[in-house]
Motif scaffolding. Structure first.
Motif, PDB file in Angstrom:
ATOM      1  N   TYR A  88      30.983  37.099  37.500  1.00 44.70           N
ATOM      2  CA  TYR A  88      31.837  38.260  37.760  1.00 44.70           C
ATOM      3  C   TYR A  88      31.000  39.520  37.972  1.00 44.70           C
ATOM      4  N   GLY A 101      31.762  39.651  41.427  1.00 41.72           N
ATOM      5  CA  GLY A 101      33.178  39.999  41.330  1.00 41.72           C
ATOM      6  C   GLY A 101      34.033  38.750  41.233  1.00 41.72           C
ATOM      7  N   PRO A 102      35.349  38.926  41.224  1.00 45.00           N
ATOM      8  CA  PRO A 102      36.244  37.777  41.100  1.00 45.00           C
ATOM      9  C   PRO A 102      36.281  36.982  42.409  1.00 45.00           C
ATOM     10  N   GLN A 104      34.651  29.927  38.197  1.00 46.92           N
ATOM     11  CA  GLN A 104      35.408  30.708  39.176  1.00 46.92           C
ATOM     12  C   GLN A 104      36.754  31.145  38.601  1.00 46.92           C
ATOM     13  N   THR A 124      36.211  34.133  36.442  1.00 44.98           N
ATOM     14  CA  THR A 124      36.067  35.435  37.118  1.00 44.98           C
ATOM     15  C   THR A 124      37.435  36.032  37.412  1.00 44.98           C
ATOM     16  N   ARG A 125      38.383  35.181  37.709  1.00 42.03           N
ATOM     17  CA  ARG A 125      39.754  35.668  37.968  1.00 42.03           C
ATOM     18  C   ARG A 125      40.411  36.142  36.674  1.00 42.03           C
ATOM     19  N   ASP A 174      39.252  39.422  35.855  1.00 39.70           N
ATOM     20  CA  ASP A 174      39.884  40.376  36.766  1.00 39.70           C
ATOM     21  C   ASP A 174      41.357  40.628  36.427  1.00 39.70           C
TER      22      ASP A 174
END
Length: 192
Positions: free
Chosen positions: A108, A112-113, A144, A147-148, A151
């Motif tokens: 992240y 980033g996401p 992955q 990362t969301r 976010d």
């Protein structure tokens, strides 16, 4: 950017948790024992969430944030030696759960996401990868998903409640701690 003013996590903090685990008579079926292990896990996830937040707020640049996350990872994933094998296994389970948290936070901070799929789709892909014995891919999908979650996406409970016990369920458990930490990054108090 200079060195961060705040300390996010220390070996001493982790050791305090380990000392508590060693002192307690742990029974994984017992609610207090389970809570102790979850608090230990959540505490590390909260430290990671605070690093990510400091990065998002501009208090830590990318390099410093990645270094902080790596530092927490090094402390938490270091070999733990307990006389009691069952306690050693329980700590190993916590460490395994947190692996995904560390990698998701690093991913992240650096990129980033990810935008390609939903959290649930990544969890499903990880389950399929684990079923095909592709553990690296399974971890990648959950990183992955992480990362969301960082976010602000939710880890849907229906996507996780039927997971068979294995690495994916352990890693998803860590992501659940990460989600809690991102929504409420308050420190878990170590009881005396």
């Amino acid at each position: 950017m200079s060195e961060p003013d705040e300390t996010f996590y220390t070996e001493e903090r982790w050791q305090n948790w380990l000392d508590r685990v060693e002192e307690e008579s742990l029974d994984p079926e017992d609610e207090d024992s389970a809570r102790l292990l979850l608090n230990l896990q959540d505490d590390a996830a909260i430290a990671v969430a605070k690093v990510v937040s400091a990065h998002d707020d501009g208090r830590l640049d990318e390099e410093a944030a990645v270094e902080e996350i790596a530092g927490i990872r090094d402390v938490v994933l270091a070999d733990v030696h307990f006389e009691n094998e069952e306690k050693a296994m329980l700590i190993d389970g916590v460490q395994t759960s947190l692996v995904c948290v560390f990698y998701a936070a690093e991913e992240y901070v650096v990129g980033g996401p990810v935008e390609e799929a939903t959290v649930a789709e990544y969890v499903d892909a990880a389950v399929d990868a684990e079923a095909n014995e592709d553990v690296d891919a399974a971890l990648g999908y959950l990183v992955q998903a992480g990362t969301r979650i960082i976010d602000g996406d939710e880890l849907p409970m229906e996507a996780v409640e039927d997971l068979e016990y294995g690495l994916v369920s352990e890693w998803v458990n860590g992501l659940d701690s990460l989600q809690s930490a991102m929504s409420d990054p308050e420190v878990v108090e170590e009881e005396d």
